[in-house]
Design an enzyme around this catalytic site. Structure first.
Site, PDB file in Angstrom:
ATOM      1  N   HIS A 107      -1.614  -4.978  -4.244  1.00 15.95           N
ATOM      2  CA  HIS A 107      -0.256  -5.151  -4.789  1.00 15.95           C
ATOM      3  C   HIS A 107      -0.179  -6.084  -6.053  1.00 15.95           C
ATOM      4  CE1 HIS A 107      -1.072  -8.214  -1.816  1.00 15.95           C
ATOM      5  NE2 HIS A 107      -0.365  -9.151  -2.663  1.00 15.95           N
TER       6      HIS A 107
ATOM      7  N   HIS B  61       2.005  -8.601  -8.117  1.00 17.22           N
ATOM      8  CA  HIS B  61       3.062  -9.648  -8.264  1.00 17.22           C
ATOM      9  C   HIS B  61       3.673  -9.740  -9.680  1.00 17.22           C
ATOM     10  CE1 HIS B  61       2.245 -11.822  -4.491  1.00 17.22           C
ATOM     11  NE2 HIS B  61       1.048 -11.401  -4.688  1.00 17.22           N
TER      12      HIS B  61
ATOM     13  N   CYS C  61      -0.360  -1.722   8.682  1.00 14.58           N
ATOM     14  CA  CYS C  61      -0.421  -2.564   7.403  1.00 14.58           C
ATOM     15  C   CYS C  61       1.194  -2.705   7.026  1.00 14.58           C
ATOM     16  CB  CYS C  61      -0.924  -1.430   6.220  1.00 14.58           C
ATOM     17  SG  CYS C  61      -0.764  -1.958   4.588  1.00 14.58           S
TER      18      CYS C  61
ATOM     19  N   GLY D  30      -7.087 -15.425  -2.508  1.00 16.58           N
ATOM     20  CA  GLY D  30      -5.826 -15.542  -1.856  1.00 16.58           C
ATOM     21  C   GLY D  30      -4.968 -14.489  -1.342  1.00 16.58           C
TER      22      GLY D  30
HETATM   23  P1  5GP Z   1      -0.773 -11.857  -1.536  1.00 17.87           P
HETATM   24  O1  5GP Z   1      -0.789 -13.079  -1.076  1.00 17.87           O
HETATM   25  O2  5GP Z   1      -1.603 -11.170  -0.569  1.00 17.87           O
HETATM   26  O3  5GP Z   1      -1.233 -11.801  -2.819  1.00 17.87           O
HETATM   27  O4  5GP Z   1       0.746 -11.499  -1.419  1.00 17.87           O
HETATM   28  C1  5GP Z   1       1.600 -10.939  -0.457  1.00 17.87           C
HETATM   29  C2  5GP Z   1       3.136 -11.121  -0.762  1.00 17.87           C
HETATM   30  O5  5GP Z   1       3.721 -10.319   0.076  1.00 17.87           O
HETATM   31  C3  5GP Z   1       3.418 -12.595  -0.686  1.00 17.87           C
HETATM   32  O6  5GP Z   1       3.971 -13.102  -1.776  1.00 17.87           O
HETATM   33  C4  5GP Z   1       4.457 -12.545   0.523  1.00 17.87           C
HETATM   34  O7  5GP Z   1       5.647 -13.350   0.525  1.00 17.87           O
HETATM   35  C5  5GP Z   1       4.878 -11.001   0.637  1.00 17.87           C
HETATM   36  N1  5GP Z   1       5.512 -10.484   1.810  1.00 17.87           N
HETATM   37  C6  5GP Z   1       4.807 -10.413   2.806  1.00 17.87           C
HETATM   38  N2  5GP Z   1       5.254  -9.868   3.908  1.00 17.87           N
HETATM   39  C7  5GP Z   1       6.384  -9.291   3.553  1.00 17.87           C
HETATM   40  C8  5GP Z   1       7.588  -8.721   3.838  1.00 17.87           C
HETATM   41  O8  5GP Z   1       7.522  -8.265   5.025  1.00 17.87           O
HETATM   42  N3  5GP Z   1       8.567  -8.308   2.867  1.00 17.87           N
HETATM   43  C9  5GP Z   1       8.446  -8.443   1.680  1.00 17.87           C
HETATM   44  N4  5GP Z   1       9.612  -8.203   0.892  1.00 17.87           N
HETATM   45  N5  5GP Z   1       7.472  -9.122   0.961  1.00 17.87           N
HETATM   46  C10 5GP Z   1       6.396  -9.817   2.076  1.00 17.87           C
HETATM   47 ZN    ZN Z   2      -0.832  -0.107   3.559  1.00 16.50          ZN
END
Ligand code: 5GP
Ligand code: ZN
Length: 113
Positions: free
Chosen positions: A99, A101, A3, A92
């Site tokens: 998490h 945002h 993860c 999405g």
């Molecule tokens: P999701 O699309 O799953 O809601 O959001 C995942 C978020 O995690 C995305 O906005 C993506 O840019 C961010 N993200 C993915 N991998 C990394 C990483 O290694 N470091 C950081 N700081 N953000 C990440």
């Molecule tokens: Zn995790």
């Protein structure tokens, strides 16, 4: 566990941390969608909203208090911001560690609700 956010928590992957305590971590998104884009996560691995357990209620509540604090520190509390949680395929969600945002620093478009 494979993860990426657990690896960030464990400092196996570097990140730009803006808040940390024993239960919660917040760091700058690697691909920001707004001038301020911070990802707030529980250190406990919860996959997505549908995997929140009764015992997680206080932790999830605390995340909003932390978001409040970060928004003030980042100077976006007054003008406003958006908090988004993507859940599952249709939501999405790409990273399978719950998490939040935190987006702000501009007038956000794309209001869907
Ligand atoms: P999701 O699309 O799953 O809601 O959001 C995942 C978020 O995690 C995305 O906005 C993506 O840019 C961010 N993200 C993915 N991998 C990394 C990483 O290694 N470091 C950081 N700081 N953000 C990440
Ligand atoms: Zn995790």
């Amino acid at each position: 566990m494979d993860c990426i956010f657990c690896k960030i928590i464990n400092k196996e992957i570097p990140s730009n941390i803006v808040y940390e305590d024993e239960e919660i971590l917040a760091f700058k998104d690697i691909a920001p969608q707004a001038p301020i884009h911070i990802v707030v996560i529980p250190k406990k691995h919860i996959g997505k909203i549908t995997q929140i357990q009764k015992e997680d209620e206080a932790l999830i509540g605390k995340i909003y208090s932390v978001i409040n604090q970060i928004a003030k520190e980042q100077g976006i509390a007054e003008e406003g911001f958006r908090v988004i949680i993507n859940c599952g395929e249709n939501g999405g969600q790409e990273v399978k560690h719950i998490h939040f945002h935190l987006l702000g620093g501009t007038k956000l478009s794309g209001k869907i609700v």
